[in-house]
Write a protein that holds these residues in place. Structure first.
Motif, PDB file in Angstrom:
ATOM      1  N   VAL A  37      84.827 -24.838  81.980  1.00 24.88           N
ATOM      2  CA  VAL A  37      86.258 -25.110  82.171  1.00 24.88           C
ATOM      3  C   VAL A  37      87.084 -23.848  81.929  1.00 24.88           C
ATOM      4  O   VAL A  37      87.961 -23.496  82.722  1.00 24.88           O
ATOM      5  CB  VAL A  37      86.727 -26.257  81.252  1.00 24.88           C
ATOM      6  N   GLU A  38      86.787 -23.150  80.817  1.00 25.30           N
ATOM      7  CA  GLU A  38      87.537 -21.923  80.517  1.00 25.30           C
ATOM      8  C   GLU A  38      87.281 -20.845  81.568  1.00 25.30           C
ATOM      9  O   GLU A  38      88.191 -20.108  81.950  1.00 25.30           O
ATOM     10  CB  GLU A  38      87.158 -21.390  79.134  1.00 25.30           C
ATOM     11  N   LEU A  39      86.024 -20.751  82.047  1.00 25.94           N
ATOM     12  CA  LEU A  39      85.705 -19.774  83.076  1.00 25.94           C
ATOM     13  C   LEU A  39      86.461 -20.071  84.365  1.00 25.94           C
ATOM     14  O   LEU A  39      86.996 -19.164  85.016  1.00 25.94           O
ATOM     15  CB  LEU A  39      84.198 -19.767  83.327  1.00 25.94           C
ATOM     16  N   ARG A  40      86.537 -21.349  84.733  1.00 22.90           N
ATOM     17  CA  ARG A  40      87.293 -21.734  85.926  1.00 22.90           C
ATOM     18  C   ARG A  40      88.771 -21.388  85.777  1.00 22.90           C
ATOM     19  O   ARG A  40      89.405 -20.874  86.706  1.00 22.90           O
ATOM     20  CB  ARG A  40      87.119 -23.230  86.193  1.00 22.90           C
ATOM     21  N   LEU A  81      90.169 -18.995  83.970  1.00 29.81           N
ATOM     22  CA  LEU A  81      90.358 -17.555  84.104  1.00 29.81           C
ATOM     23  C   LEU A  81      90.207 -17.119  85.556  1.00 29.81           C
ATOM     24  O   LEU A  81      90.970 -16.272  86.047  1.00 29.81           O
ATOM     25  CB  LEU A  81      89.343 -16.817  83.226  1.00 29.81           C
ATOM     26  N   PHE A  82      89.229 -17.675  86.249  1.00 29.09           N
ATOM     27  CA  PHE A  82      89.005 -17.333  87.650  1.00 29.09           C
ATOM     28  C   PHE A  82      90.248 -17.637  88.487  1.00 29.09           C
ATOM     29  O   PHE A  82      90.690 -16.815  89.296  1.00 29.09           O
ATOM     30  CB  PHE A  82      87.795 -18.102  88.178  1.00 29.09           C
ATOM     31  N   VAL A  83      90.833 -18.819  88.284  1.00 31.75           N
ATOM     32  CA  VAL A  83      92.024 -19.205  89.050  1.00 31.75           C
ATOM     33  C   VAL A  83      93.231 -18.364  88.630  1.00 31.75           C
ATOM     34  O   VAL A  83      93.992 -17.885  89.484  1.00 31.75           O
ATOM     35  CB  VAL A  83      92.311 -20.702  88.866  1.00 31.75           C
ATOM     36  N   ASP A  84      93.404 -18.154  87.340  1.00 27.82           N
ATOM     37  CA  ASP A  84      94.560 -17.400  86.850  1.00 27.82           C
ATOM     38  C   ASP A  84      94.593 -15.972  87.395  1.00 27.82           C
ATOM     39  O   ASP A  84      95.667 -15.425  87.683  1.00 27.82           O
ATOM     40  CB  ASP A  84      94.558 -17.355  85.321  1.00 27.82           C
ATOM     41  N   TYR A  85      93.422 -15.355  87.526  1.00 28.73           N
ATOM     42  CA  TYR A  85      93.367 -13.949  87.942  1.00 28.73           C
ATOM     43  C   TYR A  85      92.867 -13.781  89.374  1.00 28.73           C
ATOM     44  O   TYR A  85      92.562 -12.655  89.789  1.00 28.73           O
ATOM     45  CB  TYR A  85      92.470 -13.160  86.977  1.00 28.73           C
ATOM     46  N   TYR A  86      92.822 -14.867  90.137  1.00 26.59           N
ATOM     47  CA  TYR A  86      92.217 -14.825  91.464  1.00 26.59           C
ATOM     48  C   TYR A  86      92.866 -13.772  92.365  1.00 26.59           C
ATOM     49  O   TYR A  86      92.167 -13.021  93.058  1.00 26.59           O
ATOM     50  CB  TYR A  86      92.319 -16.199  92.131  1.00 26.59           C
ATOM     51  N   GLU A 139      85.049  -8.696  96.896  1.00 26.66           N
ATOM     52  CA  GLU A 139      83.665  -9.162  96.774  1.00 26.66           C
ATOM     53  C   GLU A 139      83.564 -10.334  95.812  1.00 26.66           C
ATOM     54  O   GLU A 139      82.799 -11.275  96.043  1.00 26.66           O
ATOM     55  CB  GLU A 139      82.764  -8.020  96.300  1.00 26.66           C
ATOM     56  N   VAL A 140      84.331 -10.279  94.742  1.00 27.96           N
ATOM     57  CA  VAL A 140      84.303 -11.371  93.763  1.00 27.96           C
ATOM     58  C   VAL A 140      84.996 -12.604  94.328  1.00 27.96           C
ATOM     59  O   VAL A 140      84.522 -13.731  94.166  1.00 27.96           O
ATOM     60  CB  VAL A 140      84.951 -10.931  92.436  1.00 27.96           C
ATOM     61  N   LYS A 141      86.120 -12.407  95.028  1.00 26.35           N
ATOM     62  CA  LYS A 141      86.797 -13.539  95.668  1.00 26.35           C
ATOM     63  C   LYS A 141      85.872 -14.262  96.638  1.00 26.35           C
ATOM     64  O   LYS A 141      85.913 -15.497  96.769  1.00 26.35           O
ATOM     65  CB  LYS A 141      88.032 -13.054  96.432  1.00 26.35           C
ATOM     66  N   SER A 142      85.027 -13.498  97.326  1.00 26.09           N
ATOM     67  CA  SER A 142      84.161 -14.099  98.341  1.00 26.09           C
ATOM     68  C   SER A 142      83.104 -15.023  97.737  1.00 26.09           C
ATOM     69  O   SER A 142      82.519 -15.841  98.449  1.00 26.09           O
ATOM     70  CB  SER A 142      83.472 -13.002  99.159  1.00 26.09           C
ATOM     71  N   LEU A 143      82.858 -14.904  96.438  1.00 28.54           N
ATOM     72  CA  LEU A 143      81.897 -15.805  95.803  1.00 28.54           C
ATOM     73  C   LEU A 143      82.384 -17.246  95.855  1.00 28.54           C
ATOM     74  O   LEU A 143      81.603 -18.180  96.078  1.00 28.54           O
ATOM     75  CB  LEU A 143      81.667 -15.389  94.334  1.00 28.54           C
ATOM     76  N   ILE A 144      83.693 -17.432  95.630  1.00 31.52           N
ATOM     77  CA  ILE A 144      84.312 -18.760  95.703  1.00 31.52           C
ATOM     78  C   ILE A 144      85.678 -18.589  96.352  1.00 31.52           C
ATOM     79  O   ILE A 144      86.697 -18.472  95.658  1.00 31.52           O
ATOM     80  CB  ILE A 144      84.460 -19.414  94.312  1.00 31.52           C
ATOM     81  N   PRO A 145      85.739 -18.565  97.673  1.00 33.84           N
ATOM     82  CA  PRO A 145      87.031 -18.352  98.351  1.00 33.84           C
ATOM     83  C   PRO A 145      87.984 -19.525  98.099  1.00 33.84           C
ATOM     84  O   PRO A 145      87.604 -20.688  98.226  1.00 33.84           O
ATOM     85  CB  PRO A 145      86.639 -18.270  99.831  1.00 33.84           C
ATOM     86  N   LEU A 146      89.205 -19.221  97.748  1.00 36.18           N
ATOM     87  CA  LEU A 146      90.223 -20.236  97.496  1.00 36.18           C
ATOM     88  C   LEU A 146      91.366 -20.086  98.485  1.00 36.18           C
ATOM     89  O   LEU A 146      91.643 -18.992  98.970  1.00 36.18           O
ATOM     90  CB  LEU A 146      90.769 -20.127  96.071  1.00 36.18           C
TER      91      LEU A 146
END
Length: 342
Positions: free
Chosen positions: A311-314, A316-321, A327-334
């Motif tokens: 949950v915390e990792l998600r 941070l991922f969304v907050d700093y997307y 390359e990192v965005k492409s792992l989970i494109p939003l």
């Protein structure tokens, strides 16, 4: 299979561990105090409106319906389930008691029923249809049909898993206040389902991809990072510091454990911080969550360490997307979606 009552363990399942360890399910609204479980709904609505004077009539109706349902519709012997989002696990059991007021427990757990927890299911094994059904945001709802059947078919005994690392008030036409409450519920459910969908995608990543995801987040936060090569046995997966050399503080040492079915123990935490020095900062990432003992170990550590779950990792991922490398965005494109504000 018979219907299954789903009782949510608080926002983002913060009380899931309490549910399982205390063998209960519980709902909130502690401000209402102890209530006669057989109270009539109109009387409870009146009490609710007196207690929560600022809440709309629509919100009062929804909340009271959930409380009445928990106290009066659930029966001893009924199947019940809850979700631990940190560990990505659903737990199934049987209700053993009527609703009781438990003043010795945390305020949000005092309206409780005893439960015998028997089975668990990894969220990663479920179909998209089942996950979508289980994404409803209500505190309490019934799981029926194919979803209930799938849960039973894929469930395994808890001990085995651990050993292998309502009547509602209706009117002819909804008032603006009630419509606003419905819209709020829809927005909240969309957000909940999108959050869980991102967490599902993180779980499906390879270990080295999670490592790159964590390093990317740290770079988005302003740090320079070094990622350990595959096969390295240095005990550190990612190193971060302002200059990338470790000459400037903070010096951040990161361990990444991408084992969605394995809960990290106190020994895992001790092993990680054992080689650290004064002034070091530590991050431990586990997509399988942590035992309570592991969190105690981190709390009393003389080396600052922060434990992050799925949950915390998600978050941070969304907050700093927007600041992440492509390359990192492409792992989970939003894709950003806008909804109407209140």
């Amino acid at each position: 299979m018979a219907d299954i009552w789903f009782v949510r363990a608080g926002k983002e399942s913060i009380y899931a561990e309490d549910f399982i360890q205390r063998n209960i399910v519980a709902i909130g609204w502690p401000e209402l105090g102890s209530i006669d479980p057989l109270i009539a709904k109109p009387k409870l609505i009146q009490l609710y409106q007196q207690t929560f004077a600022g809440h709309s009539e629509g919100r009062a109706q929804v909340s009271v319906s959930q409380i009445i349902r928990f106290m009066q519709e659930l029966k001893v012997g009924d199947a019940v389930m809850t979700h631990d989002r940190d560990k990505q696990i659903y737990y199934l059991g049987r209700i053993l008691s009527d609703c009781k007021w438990r003043p010795e427990l945390d305020p949000e757990l005092r309206r409780a029923r005893d439960v015998e927890w028997q089975l668990q299911i990894s969220r990663s094994t479920l179909s998209s249809d089942a996950k979508n059904t289980l994404g409803a945001i209500q505190t309490l709802f019934l799981v029926r049909g194919k979803a209930a059947t799938e849960l039973q078919a894929k469930a395994i005994p808890i001990q085995q898993a651990l050993a292998t690392p309502k009547p509602t008030v209706t009117t002819p036409q909804s008032s603006p206040t009630e419509q606003s409450e419905v819209e709020r519920e829809i927005r909240a459910e969309l957000l909940e389902k999108s959050e869980q969908a991102i967490e599902d995608r993180i779980v499906r990543l390879q270990w080295d991809q999670v490592q790159e995801l964590v390093a990317g987040i740290l770079r988005a936060m302003g740090y320079r990072t070094t990622v350990s090569p595959r096969g390295s046995d240095r005990g550190v997966d990612v190193f971060a510091s302002p200059d990338g050399l470790g000459l400037e503080e903070p010096r951040i040492f990161v361990e990444v454990k991408h084992r969605p079915t394995t809960t990290m123990s106190s020994q895992d935490i001790r092993s990680f911080i054992g080689g650290r020095s004064a002034g070091d900062k530590c991050l431990y990432i586990s997509t399988g969550g942590y035992s309570k003992e592991a969190r105690y170990e981190a709390d009393r550590s003389s080396i600052p360490i922060n434990l992050l779950g799925i949950v915390e990792l998600r978050k941070l991922f969304v907050d700093y997307y927007e600041k992440l490398d492509e390359e990192v965005k492409s792992l989970i494109p939003l894709k950003r979606i806008y909804v109407l504000a209140d």
